[in-house]
Design an enzyme around this catalytic site. Structure first.
Site, PDB file in Angstrom:
ATOM      1  N   ARG A  28       6.839   5.607   2.156  1.00 13.46           N
ATOM      2  CA  ARG A  28       5.712   6.517   2.408  1.00 13.46           C
ATOM      3  C   ARG A  28       4.752   5.887   3.434  1.00 13.46           C
ATOM      4  O   ARG A  28       4.275   6.563   4.341  1.00 13.46           O
ATOM      5  CB  ARG A  28       4.951   6.806   1.115  1.00 13.46           C
ATOM      6  CG  ARG A  28       3.737   7.703   1.331  1.00 13.46           C
ATOM      7  CD  ARG A  28       2.831   7.687   0.119  1.00 13.46           C
ATOM      8  NE  ARG A  28       3.246   8.585  -0.931  1.00 13.46           N
ATOM      9  CZ  ARG A  28       3.016   9.900  -0.938  1.00 13.46           C
ATOM     10  NH1 ARG A  28       2.404  10.477   0.064  1.00 13.46           N
ATOM     11  NH2 ARG A  28       3.406  10.640  -1.942  1.00 13.46           N
TER      12      ARG A  28
ATOM     13  N   ASP B  89      -2.240  -1.346  -4.075  1.00 17.57           N
ATOM     14  CA  ASP B  89      -2.783  -0.185  -4.781  1.00 17.57           C
ATOM     15  C   ASP B  89      -1.787   0.265  -5.851  1.00 17.57           C
ATOM     16  O   ASP B  89      -1.919   1.337  -6.413  1.00 17.57           O
ATOM     17  CB  ASP B  89      -3.123   0.957  -3.806  1.00 17.57           C
ATOM     18  CG  ASP B  89      -1.934   1.417  -2.987  1.00 17.57           C
ATOM     19  OD1 ASP B  89      -0.802   0.940  -3.218  1.00 17.57           O
ATOM     20  OD2 ASP B  89      -2.129   2.274  -2.106  1.00 17.57           O
TER      21      ASP B  89
ATOM     22  N   ILE C  83       0.885  -1.179   0.000  1.00 17.38           N
ATOM     23  CA  ILE C  83       0.000   0.000   0.000  1.00 17.38           C
ATOM     24  C   ILE C  83       0.916   1.220   0.000  1.00 17.38           C
ATOM     25  O   ILE C  83       1.768   1.339   0.885  1.00 17.38           O
ATOM     26  CB  ILE C  83      -0.876   0.021   1.289  1.00 17.38           C
ATOM     27  CG1 ILE C  83      -1.833  -1.194   1.340  1.00 17.38           C
ATOM     28  CG2 ILE C  83      -1.654   1.341   1.427  1.00 17.38           C
ATOM     29  CD1 ILE C  83      -2.958  -1.193   0.308  1.00 17.38           C
ATOM     30  N   HIS C  84       0.791   2.079  -0.984  1.00 15.25           N
ATOM     31  CA  HIS C  84       1.663   3.263  -0.966  1.00 15.25           C
ATOM     32  C   HIS C  84       1.036   4.522  -1.569  1.00 15.25           C
ATOM     33  O   HIS C  84       1.599   5.606  -1.461  1.00 15.25           O
ATOM     34  CB  HIS C  84       2.990   2.982  -1.684  1.00 15.25           C
ATOM     35  CG  HIS C  84       2.869   3.063  -3.181  1.00 15.25           C
ATOM     36  ND1 HIS C  84       2.341   2.053  -3.943  1.00 15.25           N
ATOM     37  CD2 HIS C  84       3.182   4.055  -4.061  1.00 15.25           C
ATOM     38  CE1 HIS C  84       2.348   2.398  -5.207  1.00 15.25           C
ATOM     39  NE2 HIS C  84       2.836   3.612  -5.324  1.00 15.25           N
ATOM     40  N   ARG C  85      -0.122   4.387  -2.227  1.00 17.37           N
ATOM     41  CA  ARG C  85      -0.728   5.559  -2.882  1.00 17.37           C
ATOM     42  C   ARG C  85      -1.139   6.608  -1.861  1.00 17.37           C
ATOM     43  O   ARG C  85      -1.718   6.266  -0.819  1.00 17.37           O
ATOM     44  CB  ARG C  85      -1.991   5.151  -3.625  1.00 17.37           C
ATOM     45  CG  ARG C  85      -1.758   4.250  -4.764  1.00 17.37           C
ATOM     46  CD  ARG C  85      -1.677   5.017  -6.048  1.00 17.37           C
ATOM     47  NE  ARG C  85      -1.297   4.090  -7.091  1.00 17.37           N
ATOM     48  CZ  ARG C  85      -0.664   4.445  -8.194  1.00 17.37           C
ATOM     49  NH1 ARG C  85      -0.333   5.703  -8.396  1.00 17.37           N
ATOM     50  NH2 ARG C  85      -0.370   3.568  -9.097  1.00 17.37           N
TER      51      ARG C  85
END
Ligand code: UD1
Length: 353
Positions: free
Chosen positions: A235, A276, A202-204
């Site tokens: 992030r 994502d 998950i990074h968006r």
């Protein structure tokens, strides 16, 4: 002919690998590589150059992290002189990051022809920074190289078909080569535990930067039955720390970012992928591992066919979607056969004619 590639973020190093190899095979071509420095950690950058044997960048702008304006502005300020010194015939930009728009904008202002690789992708969600980068880059570039028919159709809708060509997907080239190289090895985590597992990333910004949403995504992953290897982008790690959210716990075991070979091997051994990331959705599809995408839309519509990829915008639905039956039909072939890089370079060379 001198081709100058601008890259800066992890997925761009993956796309650069087959392009650099293809340029190297053609004696009439020269390649200059500019790394903007958007990604700089060893495992987000150098590991990819090493793993793929990509030549070291000729220039590193070392812009580092910052707000969009600060980061993109720093790239623009430094690119002018790089272009002036290296005098490329064409600038090649990749994908949809801040490095993409900066590379294209700076070149176009100097009258250097710009080629956009992976053109025509659209999420139709203007809240995504990547969507702004893609749309703007497509509209200012001279040659648009599209990976799929869907991308071509998006370009047609925007009146850009006159400068667009369908070349296939260079990430497919890389993914299938690495799959063949690692396929004989035992998948890493299966080997450790002999237990079925889920691979998650998950990074968006839309998932990491809102504490309520991030907390519910992490909670949903922790509640899954099977072990979840969460490969944590910096992030994600920094936002979770900032919001006081503990990633480890329940089903989640965190891992540092993988190199590409390790990632592919782990996807191949997984029961499912939750992500994502645009690239990972497609890699899961190519490797026939069912994927659940934690977003309300995807640019890679083809992956949704037959349920290989399913969108999950509500974390409360994650468990049910992840545990769906495996698709019955084999995946499609919309992303090509792994020979896109040669078509890309043919099109760029053809610009001269
Ligand atoms: C960028 C791209 C995104 C792409 C992703 C791939 C934009 C707008 N977004 O997002 O499209 O999917 O790369 O990974 O260009 N950080 C580190 N070390 C690094 C790099 C980043 O610690 O080597 C941390 C910093 O806290 C930074 C944050 O990650 O502020 C975000 O990095 P940034 O490059 O701004 O965006 P990504 O989320 O990586």
């Amino acid at each position: 002919m001198k081709i100058l590639s601008v890259v800066g973020a992890r997925p761009q190093f993956v796309k650069l690998a087959p392009i650099a190899a293809e340029i190297n095979r053609r004696s009439s071509l020269q390649h200059v590589i500019v790394h903007t420095g958007q990604h700089y950690d060893q495992n987000m950058s150098q590991a990819f150059f090493d793993g793929f044997g990509i030549p070291a960048p000729d220039f590193n702008l070392e812009v580092g992290s910052g707000t969009h304006g600060v980061q993109t502005g720093a790239m623009l300020a430094r690119l002018d002189s790089v272009y002036a010194v290296s005098r490329p015939d064409v600038v090649l930009v990749y994908g949809d990051t801040n490095s993409t728009i900066a590379g294209a904008l700076s070149a176009v202002k100097l009258g250097i022809p710009v080629v956009h690789l992976e053109a025509g992708l659209r999420s139709f969600n203007r809240h995504m920074p990547e969507e702004i980068n893609r749309v703007a880059t497509d509209h200012i570039s001279d040659l648009l190289l599209a990976p799929t028919e869907t991308a071509m159709s998006n370009l047609r809708t925007e009146g850009l078909d006159g400068k667009s060509k369908l070349v296939g997907d260079v990430m497919t080239d890389v993914c299938l080569q690495v799959r063949d190289a690692v396929s004989k090895k035992e998948p890493k985590f299966r080997n450790d535990s002999y237990q079925p597992y889920i691979l998650a990333t998950i990074h968006r910004a839309e998932n990491t930067d809102d504490p309520v949403r991030l907390k519910s995504i992490v909670g949903a992953l922790q509640s899954l039955e099977k072990p979840v290897y969460l490969v944590a982008h910096p992030r994600l790690t920094s936002r979770a720390r900032e919001f006081g959210i503990t990633l480890e716990g329940g089903a989640i075991v965190t891992r540092q970012p993988f190199d590409y070979q390790e990632l592919i091997s782990t996807v191949m051994g997984a029961e499912g992928v939750v992500t994502d990331s645009g690239g990972l959705q497609k890699e899961a599809y190519l490797l026939e591992t069912p994927c659940t995408t934690v977003r309300s839309e995807t640019e890679w519509l083809e992956t949704l066919e037959d349920g290989w990829n399913v969108l999950c915008d509500k974390p409360s639905e994650l468990d049910e979607i992840v545990n769906r039956d495996r698709p019955e039909f084999p995946r499609g072939t919309a992303f090509g056969d792994g020979n896109a890089s040669a078509a890309v370079i043919d099109e760029i060379v053809g610009m001269r004619g």
